[in-house]
Write a protein that holds these residues in place. Structure first.
Motif, PDB file in Angstrom:
ATOM      1  N   PRO A  41       0.815  -1.212   0.000  1.00 21.96           N
ATOM      2  CA  PRO A  41       0.000   0.000   0.000  1.00 21.96           C
ATOM      3  C   PRO A  41       0.853   1.270   0.000  1.00 21.96           C
ATOM      4  N   VAL A  42       0.360   2.266  -0.728  1.00 24.21           N
ATOM      5  CA  VAL A  42       1.044   3.554  -0.831  1.00 24.21           C
ATOM      6  C   VAL A  42       0.048   4.660  -0.502  1.00 24.21           C
ATOM      7  N   VAL A  43       0.465   5.560   0.364  1.00 26.76           N
ATOM      8  CA  VAL A  43      -0.317   6.732   0.730  1.00 26.76           C
ATOM      9  C   VAL A  43       0.283   7.924  -0.015  1.00 26.76           C
ATOM     10  N   VAL A  44      -0.562   8.684  -0.703  1.00 28.57           N
ATOM     11  CA  VAL A  44      -0.112   9.849  -1.455  1.00 28.57           C
ATOM     12  C   VAL A  44      -0.374  11.101  -0.629  1.00 28.57           C
ATOM     13  N   LEU A  45       0.703  11.846  -0.363  1.00 33.85           N
ATOM     14  CA  LEU A  45       0.618  13.084   0.410  1.00 33.85           C
ATOM     15  C   LEU A  45       0.747  14.278  -0.528  1.00 33.85           C
ATOM     16  N   PRO A  46      -0.277  15.134  -0.592  1.00 36.74           N
ATOM     17  CA  PRO A  46      -0.164  16.320  -1.436  1.00 36.74           C
ATOM     18  C   PRO A  46       0.789  17.318  -0.779  1.00 36.74           C
ATOM     19  N   ARG A  48       2.902  21.417  -1.452  1.00 39.10           N
ATOM     20  CA  ARG A  48       3.157  22.601  -2.285  1.00 39.10           C
ATOM     21  C   ARG A  48       4.344  22.376  -3.221  1.00 39.10           C
ATOM     22  N   ARG A  49       5.294  21.558  -2.788  1.00 44.61           N
ATOM     23  CA  ARG A  49       6.469  21.271  -3.618  1.00 44.61           C
ATOM     24  C   ARG A  49       6.329  19.941  -4.343  1.00 44.61           C
ATOM     25  N   GLY A  50       5.123  19.477  -4.522  1.00 46.14           N
ATOM     26  CA  GLY A  50       4.883  18.210  -5.206  1.00 46.14           C
ATOM     27  C   GLY A  50       4.465  17.119  -4.245  1.00 46.14           C
ATOM     28  N   GLU A  51       3.894  16.069  -4.818  1.00 50.01           N
ATOM     29  CA  GLU A  51       3.433  14.944  -3.995  1.00 50.01           C
ATOM     30  C   GLU A  51       4.614  14.164  -3.443  1.00 50.01           C
ATOM     31  N   ARG A  52       4.350  13.572  -2.277  1.00 52.98           N
ATOM     32  CA  ARG A  52       5.295  12.616  -1.691  1.00 52.98           C
ATOM     33  C   ARG A  52       4.513  11.342  -1.443  1.00 52.98           C
ATOM     34  N   TRP A  53       5.189  10.230  -1.557  1.00 52.01           N
ATOM     35  CA  TRP A  53       4.551   8.941  -1.334  1.00 52.01           C
ATOM     36  C   TRP A  53       5.082   8.315  -0.055  1.00 52.01           C
ATOM     37  N   LEU A  54       4.171   7.699   0.684  1.00 51.47           N
ATOM     38  CA  LEU A  54       4.525   6.892   1.854  1.00 51.47           C
ATOM     39  C   LEU A  54       4.300   5.438   1.463  1.00 51.47           C
ATOM     40  N   ILE A  55       5.375   4.689   1.334  1.00 51.98           N
ATOM     41  CA  ILE A  55       5.254   3.260   1.064  1.00 51.98           C
ATOM     42  C   ILE A  55       5.251   2.561   2.415  1.00 51.98           C
ATOM     43  N   LEU A  56       4.134   1.919   2.744  1.00 48.89           N
ATOM     44  CA  LEU A  56       4.039   1.206   4.012  1.00 48.89           C
ATOM     45  C   LEU A  56       4.837  -0.082   3.899  1.00 48.89           C
ATOM     46  N   THR A  57       5.614  -0.382   4.927  1.00 49.87           N
ATOM     47  CA  THR A  57       6.499  -1.549   4.930  1.00 49.87           C
ATOM     48  C   THR A  57       6.368  -2.313   6.247  1.00 49.87           C
ATOM     49  N   GLU A  58       6.974  -3.491   6.255  1.00 52.83           N
ATOM     50  CA  GLU A  58       7.145  -4.189   7.528  1.00 52.83           C
ATOM     51  C   GLU A  58       8.052  -3.310   8.390  1.00 52.83           C
ATOM     52  N   SER A  59       8.124  -3.593   9.650  1.00 56.42           N
ATOM     53  CA  SER A  59       8.866  -2.773  10.597  1.00 56.42           C
ATOM     54  C   SER A  59      10.310  -2.520  10.168  1.00 56.42           C
ATOM     55  N   ALA A  60      10.733  -1.272  10.381  1.00 55.09           N
ATOM     56  CA  ALA A  60      12.119  -0.877  10.120  1.00 55.09           C
ATOM     57  C   ALA A  60      12.874  -0.681  11.425  1.00 55.09           C
ATOM     58  N   GLY A  95      -3.725  19.548   0.888  1.00 53.02           N
ATOM     59  CA  GLY A  95      -4.991  18.991   0.424  1.00 53.02           C
ATOM     60  C   GLY A  95      -5.296  17.649   1.056  1.00 53.02           C
ATOM     61  N   GLY A  96      -6.043  16.813   0.325  1.00 58.69           N
ATOM     62  CA  GLY A  96      -6.481  15.523   0.848  1.00 58.69           C
ATOM     63  C   GLY A  96      -5.463  14.413   0.618  1.00 58.69           C
ATOM     64  N   VAL A  97      -5.249  13.610   1.630  1.00 56.78           N
ATOM     65  CA  VAL A  97      -4.387  12.432   1.546  1.00 56.78           C
ATOM     66  C   VAL A  97      -5.204  11.330   0.884  1.00 56.78           C
ATOM     67  N   ARG A  98      -4.580  10.532   0.008  1.00 51.59           N
ATOM     68  CA  ARG A  98      -5.319   9.469  -0.673  1.00 51.59           C
ATOM     69  C   ARG A  98      -4.455   8.230  -0.832  1.00 51.59           C
ATOM     70  N   TRP A  99      -5.121   7.119  -1.100  1.00 54.82           N
ATOM     71  CA  TRP A  99      -4.433   5.874  -1.419  1.00 54.82           C
ATOM     72  C   TRP A  99      -4.039   5.897  -2.890  1.00 54.82           C
ATOM     73  N   LEU A 100      -2.916   5.326  -3.222  1.00 55.92           N
ATOM     74  CA  LEU A 100      -2.559   5.108  -4.608  1.00 55.92           C
ATOM     75  C   LEU A 100      -3.282   3.844  -5.048  1.00 55.92           C
ATOM     76  N   GLY A 101      -4.067   3.934  -6.097  1.00 53.53           N
ATOM     77  CA  GLY A 101      -4.812   2.766  -6.553  1.00 53.53           C
ATOM     78  C   GLY A 101      -6.006   2.494  -5.666  1.00 53.53           C
ATOM     79  N   SER A 102      -6.367   1.219  -5.564  1.00 55.86           N
ATOM     80  CA  SER A 102      -7.552   0.852  -4.788  1.00 55.86           C
ATOM     81  C   SER A 102      -7.281   0.902  -3.288  1.00 55.86           C
ATOM     82  N   VAL A 103      -8.350   1.067  -2.540  1.00 57.81           N
ATOM     83  CA  VAL A 103      -8.254   1.129  -1.084  1.00 57.81           C
ATOM     84  C   VAL A 103      -7.919  -0.266  -0.551  1.00 57.81           C
TER      85      VAL A 103
END
Length: 129
Positions: A41-46, A48-60, A95-103
């Motif tokens: 799963p990837v969370v898309v963060l809007p 001002r300097r462009g989108e950033r993605w949060l790739i959820l992973t197993e524990s780091a 703006g609004g945080v969203r999932w990349l692709g399907s929920v």
């Protein structure tokens, strides 16, 4: 998870972490992982300097400091034990945080943190580590 005003927050823990990176690099990393059937799963963060993605992973939590520094040198941040990260339908300054692709639904497979590190290194190979 924690709900705060207009945000739904995930607390990273011994099960889940997140690697945050610019969307362009994130797309390459996700493609690299997907080909190896490790995409998650990837969370898309809007922003001002462009989108950033949060790739959820197993524990780091057990990640070496060297890998964390290497990720940071490539523009990626690692959110580990106790960090709060926004999940959809949160609203942030851009703006609004969203999932990349399907929920994601049900039990979601997370890629190993080490796989995300390897993917980021592979897609940004032209830079020296």
């Amino acid at each position: 998870m924690l709900r705060s005003e207009n945000r739904l927050l995930l607390t990273t823990d011994h099960v889940v972490s997140a690697v945050e990176m610019p969307a362009g690099v994130g797309a390459e990393v996700q493609r690299y992982l997907g080909v190896r059937m490790l995409g998650g799963p990837v969370v898309v963060l809007p922003g001002r300097r462009g989108e950033r993605w949060l790739i959820l992973t197993e524990s780091a939590d057990e990640a070496s400091q060297v890998n964390l520094i290497r990720l940071r040198a490539r523009g990626a941040l690692t959110h580990r034990l106790g960090t709060l990260v926004p999940l959809p339908p949160s609203r942030v300054d851009g703006g609004g945080v969203r999932w990349l692709g399907s929920v994601p639904s049900g039990r979601v497979g997370l890629p190993p943190f080490s796989a995300v590190v390897a993917a980021l290194r592979a897609v940004t190979e032209t830079s020296a580590f």
